[in-house]
Design a protein around this motif. Structure first.
Motif, mmCIF file in Angstrom:
data_model
loop_
_atom_site.group_PDB
_atom_site.id
_atom_site.type_symbol
_atom_site.label_atom_id
_atom_site.label_comp_id
_atom_site.label_asym_id
_atom_site.label_seq_id
_atom_site.Cartn_x
_atom_site.Cartn_y
_atom_site.Cartn_z
ATOM 1 N N THR A 12 -16.040 33.883 33.908
ATOM 2 C CA THR A 12 -15.652 34.222 35.334
ATOM 3 C C THR A 12 -16.552 33.180 36.426
ATOM 4 N N ILE A 13 -18.008 33.206 36.082
ATOM 5 C CA ILE A 13 -18.764 32.588 36.874
ATOM 6 C C ILE A 13 -18.353 31.123 36.549
ATOM 7 N N LEU A 14 -18.254 30.455 35.490
ATOM 8 C CA LEU A 14 -18.254 29.156 35.161
ATOM 9 C C LEU A 14 -16.885 28.376 35.812
ATOM 10 N N VAL A 15 -15.643 29.254 35.746
ATOM 11 C CA VAL A 15 -14.480 29.089 36.177
ATOM 12 C C VAL A 15 -14.507 29.033 37.787
ATOM 13 N N ASP A 16 -14.963 29.943 38.379
ATOM 14 C CA ASP A 16 -15.175 30.212 39.841
ATOM 15 C C ASP A 16 -15.822 28.934 40.341
ATOM 16 N N ARG A 17 -16.866 28.184 39.685
ATOM 17 C CA ARG A 17 -18.089 27.484 40.410
ATOM 18 C C ARG A 17 -17.387 26.037 39.836
ATOM 19 N N PHE A 18 -16.953 25.892 38.758
ATOM 20 C CA PHE A 18 -16.733 24.522 38.284
ATOM 21 C C PHE A 18 -15.075 24.308 37.946
ATOM 22 N N GLY A 19 -14.483 25.444 37.976
ATOM 23 C CA GLY A 19 -12.820 25.141 37.499
ATOM 24 C C GLY A 19 -12.629 25.169 36.272
ATOM 25 N N GLY A 22 -14.017 21.967 34.283
ATOM 26 C CA GLY A 22 -15.513 22.086 34.211
ATOM 27 C C GLY A 22 -16.068 22.881 33.307
ATOM 28 N N ALA A 23 -15.442 24.413 33.223
ATOM 29 C CA ALA A 23 -15.694 25.326 32.424
ATOM 30 C C ALA A 23 -15.764 24.838 30.806
ATOM 31 N N LEU A 24 -14.354 24.244 30.645
ATOM 32 C CA LEU A 24 -14.205 23.558 29.441
ATOM 33 C C LEU A 24 -15.229 22.785 28.901
#
Length: 226
Positions: A12-19, A22-24
């Motif tokens: 959740t944190i990675l997707v919210d911050r980097f998309g 970016g999370a991938l």
């Protein structure tokens, strides 16, 4: 019990911050490439008796493997979400089916490749360097995945003008087809009226006027939706 909440909050944190992309990319960097650090446990376990595992080696391998597994889950989750966003809604079932087929083939070929690599390395390379070569090879394959993830182009970065141009060209193409259909329909109608002795009517001009108003409305709706 700790793995599932940690994976959820990290995702959740990675997707919210980097998309999603970016999370991938972050997930690919901190998952399989970290396998090259597993042979360091040979150094931390140097003072332990043969056939046993020291406490510091156990803690080191636990943290390292947990990190690899957690970020690997981030990779698989973001791949599923990004592939669903690349196709229309009515094609997502087909996309998910093809993804599952590819994943099944990878799961079938992965153990075969790993077994051949491990057995060949242990037989031909002096221990413990054979296992070091195995983990370094796996890490190198993971780095190839990282490079491929950074080469992916996000669909949201497309030019807005190209979208408008594509929408307008599709509208014009649709209007030309409708205009041709109206022309043929009016000609057939006039031929039928003349064959019965009735006066032909000029319905083409009114049809074109209606199509022009319809085309303008469709173009405005297309721009509004984009």
């Amino acid at each position: 019990m700790f793995y599932v909440p940690a994976n959820y909050f990290l995702m959740t944190i990675l997707v919210d911050r980097f998309g999603f992309y970016g999370a991938l990319r972050i997930g690919t960097m901190f998952s399989v490439p970290l396998a090259c650090f597993i042979p360091i446990s040979l150094i931390t376990n140097n003072d332990a008796p043969s056939g046993t595992l020291a406490l510091k080696s156990l803690l080191y391998l636990s943290v390292l493997y947990a990190t690899i597994r957690t970020f690997s889950s981030v990779v698989f989750s973001t791949i599923t979400m990004t592939t669903n966003r690349t196709v229309p809604a009515h094609h997502r079932a087909t996309m998910n089916g093809l993804s599952m087929l590819g994943g099944s083939l990878a799961k079938a070929c992965g153990p075969l490749f790993g077994g051949i690599l491990f057995s060949s390395s242990v037989d031909r390379i002096t221990p413990p360097f054979g296992s070091v070569f195995v983990y370094c090879t796996i890490s190198l394959l993971g780095m190839c995945v990282v490079v491929r993830a950074f080469l992916l182009q996000e669909p949201d970065q497309q030019d807005e003008e190209s979208k408008l141009e594509q929408a307008s060209s599709s509208t014009i193409h649709s209007d030309s087809e409708d205009e041709e259909t109206c022309r043929v329909r009016c000609r057939n109608s006039n031929e039928d009226r003349m064959s019965t002795g009735m006066r032909p009517e000029c319905c083409y001009a009114s049809s074109v006027t209606l199509l022009g108003a319809k085309g303008k409305k469709g173009t405005k709706d297309g721009r509004r939706s984009i």
